[in-house]
Structure formats: C-alpha cells, structure tokens
Design a protein around this motif. Structure first.
Motif, PDB file in Angstrom:
ATOM      1  N   LYS A   1       2.258   8.358  10.656  1.00 44.99           N
ATOM      2  CA  LYS A   1       2.726   7.522   9.460  1.00 44.99           C
ATOM      3  C   LYS A   1       3.776   7.012   9.415  1.00 44.99           C
ATOM      4  O   LYS A   1       4.634   7.140  10.507  1.00 44.99           O
TER       5      LYS A   1
ATOM      6  N   GLU B   1       0.850  -1.120  -0.019  1.00 43.63           N
ATOM      7  CA  GLU B   1       0.090   0.037   0.030  1.00 43.63           C
ATOM      8  C   GLU B   1       0.757   1.353   0.093  1.00 43.63           C
ATOM      9  O   GLU B   1       0.242   2.516  -0.077  1.00 43.63           O
TER      10      GLU B   1
ATOM     11  N   LYS C   1       2.977  15.247   4.387  1.00 40.12           N
ATOM     12  CA  LYS C   1       1.815  15.834   5.209  1.00 40.12           C
ATOM     13  C   LYS C   1       0.626  15.862   4.420  1.00 40.12           C
ATOM     14  O   LYS C   1      -0.431  15.411   4.956  1.00 40.12           O
ATOM     15  N   GLU C   2       0.724  15.936   3.171  1.00 40.85           N
ATOM     16  CA  GLU C   2      -0.558  15.896   2.433  1.00 40.85           C
ATOM     17  C   GLU C   2      -1.177  14.610   1.940  1.00 40.85           C
ATOM     18  O   GLU C   2      -2.601  14.404   1.922  1.00 40.85           O
ATOM     19  N   THR C   3      -0.475  13.570   1.538  1.00 40.85           N
ATOM     20  CA  THR C   3      -0.955  12.302   1.397  1.00 40.85           C
ATOM     21  C   THR C   3      -1.817  11.649   2.428  1.00 40.85           C
ATOM     22  O   THR C   3      -1.528  11.633   3.448  1.00 40.85           O
ATOM     23  N   GLU C   4      -2.563  10.768   1.791  1.00 40.08           N
ATOM     24  CA  GLU C   4      -3.557   9.962   2.803  1.00 40.08           C
ATOM     25  C   GLU C   4      -2.787   8.563   2.964  1.00 40.08           C
ATOM     26  O   GLU C   4      -3.293   7.948   3.899  1.00 40.08           O
ATOM     27  N   ALA C   5      -1.833   8.416   2.105  1.00 38.65           N
ATOM     28  CA  ALA C   5      -0.909   7.101   2.205  1.00 38.65           C
ATOM     29  C   ALA C   5      -0.491   7.269   3.944  1.00 38.65           C
ATOM     30  O   ALA C   5       0.022   8.053   4.262  1.00 38.65           O
ATOM     31  N   GLU C   6      -0.441   5.951   4.443  1.00 38.56           N
ATOM     32  CA  GLU C   6       0.138   5.996   5.811  1.00 38.56           C
ATOM     33  C   GLU C   6       1.572   5.331   5.798  1.00 38.56           C
ATOM     34  O   GLU C   6       2.343   5.576   6.601  1.00 38.56           O
TER      35      GLU C   6
ATOM     36  N   TYR D   1       4.785  16.380   0.781  1.00 39.87           N
ATOM     37  CA  TYR D   1       3.965  15.341   0.065  1.00 39.87           C
ATOM     38  C   TYR D   1       3.576  14.342   1.231  1.00 39.87           C
ATOM     39  O   TYR D   1       2.446  13.934   1.395  1.00 39.87           O
TER      40      TYR D   1
ATOM     41  N   LYS E   1       3.410   4.575  -0.734  1.00 40.81           N
ATOM     42  CA  LYS E   1       3.619   5.477  -1.798  1.00 40.81           C
ATOM     43  C   LYS E   1       5.279   5.203  -1.996  1.00 40.81           C
ATOM     44  O   LYS E   1       5.667   5.632  -0.755  1.00 40.81           O
TER      45      LYS E   1
ATOM     46  N   ASN F   1       5.110  13.991  11.401  1.00 45.32           N
ATOM     47  CA  ASN F   1       4.115  13.001  10.919  1.00 45.32           C
ATOM     48  C   ASN F   1       3.849  11.705  11.825  1.00 45.32           C
ATOM     49  O   ASN F   1       4.244  10.652  11.273  1.00 45.32           O
TER      50      ASN F   1
END
Ligand code: SF4
Length: 307
Positions: A252, A195, A226-231, A224, A197, A249
């Motif tokens: 994450k 999953e 901070k902004e991505t929904e990827a964990e 990126y 990125k 973060n």
C-alpha cells in the motif's frame, strides 16, 4: 532511519536489555531505528497497558516524558528509563497542576477529564484520564449531567464534544505538531490521489477533521491500514508512523499530509541514547508517591474503560 538487527550497536542494546531484564517500549512516532528494536510499538493506551502487564524490572520508554511518568504511575516498583531527559511534550506543559487547581475552584463540582498527554501532577488533580483511542468512550461513560472540564487538548476535546453531544469546558492547549496540518494540505492531496482514503488524528484542527474519512488514534490508523481495501492512504498525524505503516503494509501507499508534522521531542531518542541509558541506568523517571497514588486512580479508570 531503520536499524540493522545484526549491527554491533543493536547487539549491545539487546544483550544489555537481557542482562537488566528490561523491556523496550516505543511510541508510533519514534524514529524507525527505535521502533525496529522495540519489544512493542504502539499508542499511549497500548503502551500503558504493556507497562501495566510486564514482568520486566526495567522499562526503557521511547516516547516523551508524560508517557514515562504514566509507566511510573502504573508500575511504581519498576525502574523507568527515558533515554533523553529533554524529551518532553509541549502540550502536556500547557497545563500545570496549580492552574488546574485554580480552574477547579472556579468551576466547582466539575468532573475533570485529562488527556494522557498531561503531567503526573495534572493527572493527580483529575477524575478520569483518557487517550485519543478511548476519549469518546470515557466521556460517554460519565453518567452525570454536570460540568466537564477537559484538559489540556482543546482540539481533541472539540472532537469528543462533536461525537458525544456533551458540552465541555476546554483547556486552551494544543499540539504544535498536529496544528501544522492544514485543510489545504488535504484538499491538495485529495486532488492528487482521488482514490485515497484520508485518516487523521483527533488532535488536528476541526477543519482538518471535517475533511477526513477516518478520525483515529495512531494504533487505530495502523489497524485501519491493514483492514481497508484502499491502496492509497493519506495520513494526517506525526510522520514517524509512516515507518510502521509501510513496514506492515508493503503493498500500500502511505502519503503524509504534511512533511512538517514532525514532533522534535519524539525524535530526541535514538539507538545510542538507548544504549547509554541501559548502561548508566539513567535518566530515571520516578513519580513521587503522593502524586503517584492520586494519579493512579484516573489512569486506572482509563485502563478499565479500555479501547
Ligand atoms: Fe506532544 Fe504533539 Fe509531540 Fe505528541 S506530537 S508528544 S502531543 S507535541
């Protein structure tokens, strides 16, 4: 390693910093303990902008030699301290001004664009400077159709060619740290974290870049993240950045592509050396005036174009 802001060593640094009217700038690849006491942490473009804007009399530059030189180019009246004089960038040393002058003679009329990871003398021989954050924008801004010579990072140059469609003559330099990141590292991590990125720096091999979801400068990776929904985020750059990413973060997971992607020169600076540097007001990095004036044209153009 991180720093305890209450420790006697940190207290001494902060007191002396105030006494000297100094500012501490840290690159994203510095040790955690250095990043934690800095007034500002960022990539080369951020740090150049901060150096250009500060009212401080002294800049303690926690990075490598060309970064301190860039601060000296932008602020010739300020005292620029590099806490370890041996903190040089091997890639910057892969292009000398003499070699560049010869190449310019061979490629008459070429526009020379240098990556900020270059010596002040090389900048003085260049028409434009760029960082990894704005290299594509700088090349896109060139409205002529003539030859472009890109110095010294062949891999960043290759990436810029692929994004702009402009063919360039590439200097054969490379970053010994980023070229340790290999495609098989990413393939293996993608199997382990399906999953996740993948972010990589444009100084990496083209085969590594081809496997990435995002190709970004270090500050671009921080934004990126901070902004991505990827964990889960796989990070393909020097591992010093992991400290900042985890700090900013906490929810994450950041997975370095390679634990071997360490820049030994970036790690030469530590808290003790920052203190000694402020005590002794040395080592000073000062670009000679005749080089500074010429190099500033290229650096100013880089700052005008921005991110
Ligand atoms: Fe130079 Fe690479 Fe180290 Fe950056 S990471 S300072 S480009 S050797």
């Amino acid at each position: 390693m991180t720093s305890d802001r209450e420790s006697p060593l940190v207290e001494k640094i902060l007191n002396l910093k105030n006494e000297r009217n100094a500012i501490i700038l840290s690159h994203n690849y510095q040790l955690g303990e250095v990043q934690d006491i800095a007034d500002f942490v960022g990539d080369s473009l951020d740090l150049s902008q901060k150096a250009a804007q500060t009212d401080a009399d002294v800049i303690v530059f926690c990075g490598v030699h060309f970064m301190a030189e860039t601060a000296s180019i932008l602020c010739p009246d300020k005292t620029i301290l590099l806490p370890d004089k041996h903190a040089g960038c091997p890639m910057a040393d892969m292009a000398t001004a003499e070699e560049l002058r010869k190449k310019k003679l061979a490629l008459a009329d070429a526009t020379v664009v240098c990556y900020v990871n270059s010596t002040a003398e090389v900048k003085a021989e260049s028409d434009f400077c760029c960082t990894s954050a704005n290299a594509v924008k700088v090349i896109e801004s060139l409205d002529h159709t003539g030859l472009i010579l890109f110095v010294p990072d062949q891999y960043l140059g290759h990436y810029v060619e692929s994004k702009t469609g402009k063919e360039m003559t590439l200097w054969p330099g490379y970053c010994p740290t980023h070229t340790r990141i290999l495609p098989e590292h990413i393939v293996r991590l993608k199997q382990e974290y399906p999953e996740a990125k993948v972010t990589v720096h444009p100084k990496c091999h083209p085969e590594v870049i081809a496997l990435a979801d995002e190709v970004l400068s270090t500050s671009g990776i921080c934004r990126y993240a901070k902004e991505t929904e990827a964990e889960d985020i796989i990070v393909g750059t020097e591992i010093g950045i992991i400290h900042r990413l985890r700090k900013e973060n906490p929810g994450k997971r950041f997975i370095p592509v390679s634990e071997q992607a360490i820049c030994p020169r970036m790690k030469l600076i530590n808290l003790e050396k920052i203190l000694w540097s402020l005590e002794d007001m040395a080592p000073v990095v000062k670009v000679p005036e005749e080089i500074q004036i010429k190099a500033k044209r290229a650096v100013d153009r880089m700052l005008e174009i921005g991110r």
